[in-house]
Write a protein that holds these residues in place. Structure first.
Motif, PDB file in Angstrom:
ATOM      1  N   LEU A   1       0.823  -1.209   0.000  1.00  0.00           N
ATOM      2  CA  LEU A   1       0.000   0.000   0.000  1.00  0.00           C
ATOM      3  C   LEU A   1       0.857   1.259   0.000  1.00  0.00           C
ATOM      4  O   LEU A   1       0.638   2.192  -0.789  1.00  0.00           O
ATOM      5  N   ILE A   2       1.853   1.283   0.889  1.00  0.00           N
ATOM      6  CA  ILE A   2       2.678   2.486   1.045  1.00  0.00           C
ATOM      7  C   ILE A   2       3.464   2.778  -0.224  1.00  0.00           C
ATOM      8  O   ILE A   2       3.467   3.907  -0.729  1.00  0.00           O
ATOM      9  N   VAL A   3       4.114   1.744  -0.772  1.00  0.00           N
ATOM     10  CA  VAL A   3       4.962   1.991  -1.938  1.00  0.00           C
ATOM     11  C   VAL A   3       4.118   2.343  -3.162  1.00  0.00           C
ATOM     12  O   VAL A   3       4.508   3.198  -3.974  1.00  0.00           O
ATOM     13  N   PHE A   4       2.942   1.731  -3.301  1.00  0.00           N
ATOM     14  CA  PHE A   4       2.112   1.998  -4.471  1.00  0.00           C
ATOM     15  C   PHE A   4       1.585   3.424  -4.474  1.00  0.00           C
ATOM     16  O   PHE A   4       1.754   4.162  -5.445  1.00  0.00           O
ATOM     17  N   PHE A   5       0.959   3.829  -3.354  1.00  0.00           N
ATOM     18  CA  PHE A   5       0.319   5.138  -3.333  1.00  0.00           C
ATOM     19  C   PHE A   5       1.315   6.272  -3.123  1.00  0.00           C
ATOM     20  O   PHE A   5       1.138   7.362  -3.666  1.00  0.00           O
ATOM     21  N   THR A   6       2.376   6.037  -2.350  1.00  0.00           N
ATOM     22  CA  THR A   6       3.369   7.093  -2.138  1.00  0.00           C
ATOM     23  C   THR A   6       4.099   7.421  -3.430  1.00  0.00           C
ATOM     24  O   THR A   6       4.325   8.600  -3.750  1.00  0.00           O
ATOM     25  N   PHE A   7       4.457   6.393  -4.166  1.00  0.00           N
ATOM     26  CA  PHE A   7       5.207   6.634  -5.398  1.00  0.00           C
ATOM     27  C   PHE A   7       4.390   7.429  -6.399  1.00  0.00           C
ATOM     28  O   PHE A   7       4.939   8.222  -7.168  1.00  0.00           O
ATOM     29  N   ARG A   8       3.093   7.267  -6.387  1.00  0.00           N
ATOM     30  CA  ARG A   8       2.246   7.995  -7.334  1.00  0.00           C
ATOM     31  C   ARG A   8       1.989   9.436  -6.923  1.00  0.00           C
ATOM     32  O   ARG A   8       1.408  10.203  -7.689  1.00  0.00           O
ATOM     33  N   LEU A   9       2.409   9.799  -5.709  1.00  0.00           N
ATOM     34  CA  LEU A   9       2.320  11.197  -5.286  1.00  0.00           C
ATOM     35  C   LEU A   9       3.503  12.018  -5.781  1.00  0.00           C
ATOM     36  O   LEU A   9       3.476  13.247  -5.732  1.00  0.00           O
ATOM     37  N   LEU A  10       4.566  11.337  -6.251  1.00  0.00           N
ATOM     38  CA  LEU A  10       5.743  12.058  -6.735  1.00  0.00           C
ATOM     39  C   LEU A  10       5.412  12.801  -8.025  1.00  0.00           C
ATOM     40  O   LEU A  10       4.621  12.325  -8.845  1.00  0.00           O
ATOM     41  N   PRO A  11       6.024  13.965  -8.218  1.00  0.00           N
ATOM     42  CA  PRO A  11       5.766  14.708  -9.455  1.00  0.00           C
ATOM     43  C   PRO A  11       6.374  14.003 -10.654  1.00  0.00           C
ATOM     44  O   PRO A  11       7.365  13.282 -10.539  1.00  0.00           O
TER      45      PRO A  11
ATOM     46  N   VAL B   1      -7.226   3.134  -7.111  1.00  0.00           N
ATOM     47  CA  VAL B   1      -7.694   1.903  -6.457  1.00  0.00           C
ATOM     48  C   VAL B   1      -7.752   0.763  -7.461  1.00  0.00           C
ATOM     49  O   VAL B   1      -7.378  -0.380  -7.160  1.00  0.00           O
ATOM     50  N   VAL B   2      -8.211   1.054  -8.671  1.00  0.00           N
ATOM     51  CA  VAL B   2      -8.283   0.036  -9.720  1.00  0.00           C
ATOM     52  C   VAL B   2      -6.872  -0.404 -10.117  1.00  0.00           C
ATOM     53  O   VAL B   2      -6.601  -1.600 -10.301  1.00  0.00           O
ATOM     54  N   GLN B   3      -5.963   0.568 -10.249  1.00  0.00           N
ATOM     55  CA  GLN B   3      -4.575   0.237 -10.587  1.00  0.00           C
ATOM     56  C   GLN B   3      -3.954  -0.655  -9.510  1.00  0.00           C
ATOM     57  O   GLN B   3      -3.257  -1.628  -9.818  1.00  0.00           O
ATOM     58  N   TYR B   4      -4.216  -0.308  -8.232  1.00  0.00           N
ATOM     59  CA  TYR B   4      -3.639  -1.106  -7.139  1.00  0.00           C
ATOM     60  C   TYR B   4      -4.216  -2.521  -7.144  1.00  0.00           C
ATOM     61  O   TYR B   4      -3.473  -3.499  -6.965  1.00  0.00           O
TER      62      TYR B   4
ATOM     63  N   TYR C   1       7.272   2.737 -12.479  1.00  0.00           N
ATOM     64  CA  TYR C   1       6.485   2.295 -11.327  1.00  0.00           C
ATOM     65  C   TYR C   1       6.695   0.829 -10.972  1.00  0.00           C
ATOM     66  O   TYR C   1       6.993   0.478  -9.834  1.00  0.00           O
ATOM     67  N   ASP C   2       6.480  -0.048 -11.955  1.00  0.00           N
ATOM     68  CA  ASP C   2       6.485  -1.483 -11.661  1.00  0.00           C
ATOM     69  C   ASP C   2       7.830  -1.960 -11.126  1.00  0.00           C
ATOM     70  O   ASP C   2       7.883  -2.826 -10.246  1.00  0.00           O
ATOM     71  N   VAL C   3       8.913  -1.401 -11.633  1.00  0.00           N
ATOM     72  CA  VAL C   3      10.242  -1.827 -11.189  1.00  0.00           C
ATOM     73  C   VAL C   3      10.466  -1.423  -9.734  1.00  0.00           C
ATOM     74  O   VAL C   3      10.928  -2.224  -8.913  1.00  0.00           O
ATOM     75  N   VAL C   4      10.130  -0.179  -9.395  1.00  0.00           N
ATOM     76  CA  VAL C   4      10.315   0.286  -8.020  1.00  0.00           C
ATOM     77  C   VAL C   4       9.426  -0.507  -7.063  1.00  0.00           C
ATOM     78  O   VAL C   4       9.872  -0.962  -6.000  1.00  0.00           O
ATOM     79  N   GLN C   5       8.164  -0.687  -7.429  1.00  0.00           N
ATOM     80  CA  GLN C   5       7.248  -1.430  -6.573  1.00  0.00           C
ATOM     81  C   GLN C   5       7.731  -2.865  -6.366  1.00  0.00           C
ATOM     82  O   GLN C   5       7.720  -3.387  -5.245  1.00  0.00           O
ATOM     83  N   GLY C   6       8.163  -3.497  -7.440  1.00  0.00           N
ATOM     84  CA  GLY C   6       8.647  -4.869  -7.334  1.00  0.00           C
ATOM     85  C   GLY C   6       9.904  -4.967  -6.501  1.00  0.00           C
ATOM     86  O   GLY C   6      10.054  -5.890  -5.692  1.00  0.00           O
ATOM     87  N   ALA C   7      10.827  -4.011  -6.674  1.00  0.00           N
ATOM     88  CA  ALA C   7      12.085  -4.031  -5.922  1.00  0.00           C
ATOM     89  C   ALA C   7      11.844  -3.820  -4.434  1.00  0.00           C
ATOM     90  O   ALA C   7      12.422  -4.523  -3.591  1.00  0.00           O
ATOM     91  N   VAL C   8      10.981  -2.855  -4.091  1.00  0.00           N
ATOM     92  CA  VAL C   8      10.695  -2.597  -2.676  1.00  0.00           C
ATOM     93  C   VAL C   8       9.969  -3.782  -2.055  1.00  0.00           C
ATOM     94  O   VAL C   8      10.286  -4.210  -0.932  1.00  0.00           O
ATOM     95  N   LEU C   9       9.002  -4.342  -2.755  1.00  0.00           N
ATOM     96  CA  LEU C   9       8.248  -5.472  -2.224  1.00  0.00           C
ATOM     97  C   LEU C   9       9.153  -6.690  -2.035  1.00  0.00           C
ATOM     98  O   LEU C   9       9.075  -7.382  -1.009  1.00  0.00           O
ATOM     99  N   MET C  10      10.024  -6.957  -3.004  1.00  0.00           N
ATOM    100  CA  MET C  10      10.943  -8.081  -2.887  1.00  0.00           C
ATOM    101  C   MET C  10      11.922  -7.870  -1.735  1.00  0.00           C
ATOM    102  O   MET C  10      12.240  -8.813  -0.987  1.00  0.00           O
TER     103      MET C  10
END
Length: 314
Positions: free
Chosen positions: A21-31, A62-65, A279-288
């Motif tokens: 949740l944190i990595v998905f929504f926080t990353f999308r707040l970045l400009p 929410v749909v993207q997540y 997005y996907d690379v950062v999310q995957g790296a943080v989650l892993m």
């Protein structure tokens, strides 16, 4: 043991859920718009909108997540938005490099911290103890990037003994591979040895003040035997815990070290992906990374439960 596994398994699921949740929504707040960055400077609005639609960025968050987490559960971490490679493939290339650096750094930290910790306990409040504590304070205080740059300036640019950075595959040149490892390993090893030393010293001092240690000394047991058979054995669970914790922190803090020394691990990959809004690379790296860290701490808890029967009932 089963209760420990069930409790830790539940914690693992909850931690990974909140991390996602944190990595998905926080990353999308970045400009910055990934679609616009991918198309370059001043792209046509129609092209940007078409690419956003293709990448699924036009849908509600929410749909993207929901789509992303559903794919993750099936083992699909997505694809890089820029080169089209699967995230799992990118991570499988980078994780071994990060683990190699982390393992060597952790081993160096243990080699430095354990002997100094034992000597400090055996010579409490002596010049040996005070000197070791000063060095541990030094290790606590200095930033990793400052030590990395200092080592680079000294060994790479001043006396030219070691390369300033980069990665050399072991198959291409074993000597070049290990030379490139030395400076980043020293950096992470020194920083983490300070924390291990402090926790080990305090843990051993706590054990050494207990009644059964005084009884052993009263029976004429030598000081080294007391340390080896009683103090070290009882302080071992806390040592395993702090080593596991430091290894986890080392993995999460590898971003700076890898970037400075151009070591192409997961940290280096995350920086490049953040800059390009992949997005996907950062999310995957943080989650892993979160999965690895939680599993390491779970393994440490299980080992401690085997070493100390009291932990099994907690």
């Amino acid at each position: 043991m089963l209760k420990v596994l069930l409790r830790k398994g539940t914690e693992l699921i909850l931690v990974l859920f909140f991390v996602s949740l944190i990595v998905f929504f926080t990353f999308r707040l970045l400009p910055g718009d990934p679609a616009q960055m991918r198309l370059g400077m001043d792209p046509a609005p129609e092209a940007v909108e078409a690419l956003r639609n293709e990448m699924g960025l036009d849908k509600p968050l929410v749909v993207q997540y929901a789509k992303w987490i559903g794919d993750v559960v099936r083992g699909d971490l997505g694809k890089s938005m820029f080169d089209g490679k699967p995230v799992t493939e990118l991570l499988s290339e980078k994780i071994p490099k990060t683990f190699e650096l982390a393992i060597y750094g952790a081993l160096l930290a243990i080699v430095i911290a354990v002997p100094f910790g034992v000597l400090a306990v055996l010579n409490k409040n002596s010049w040996i103890d005070k000197t070791a504590r000063v060095f541990s304070l030094f290790g606590f205080s200095i930033p990793a990037y400052w030590l990395a740059v200092l080592l680079m300036l000294l060994f790479a640019y001043k006396i030219h003994w070691l390369p300033a950075g980069g990665y050399v595959p072991f198959n291409d040149s074993p000597s070049g591979h290990f030379k490139a490892l030395i400076l980043p390993v020293i950096t992470v090893g020194i920083i983490n040895s300070a924390q291990i030393f402090r926790y080990l010293r305090s843990g051993m001092l706590e054990v050494i003040s207990q009644d059964f240690i005084r009884t052993a000394r009263a029976k004429g047991v030598s000081e080294w035997s007391v340390i080896a058979k009683h103090v070290a054995r009882n302080a071992l669970p806390s040592l395993i815990t702090i080593v596991a914790l430091n290894f986890s922190l080392l993995l999460s803090g590898m971003v700076i070290t890898e970037q400075i020394f151009a070591w192409p691990g997961v940290g280096w990959l995350m920086i490049q992906s953040i800059l390009s809004r992949d997005y996907d690379v950062v999310q995957g790296a943080v989650l892993m990374s979160a999965v690895i860290i939680v599993l390491i701490n779970l393994l440490a808890d299980l080992i401690n439960a085997l070493l100390d029967p009291r932990i099994k009932h907690n």
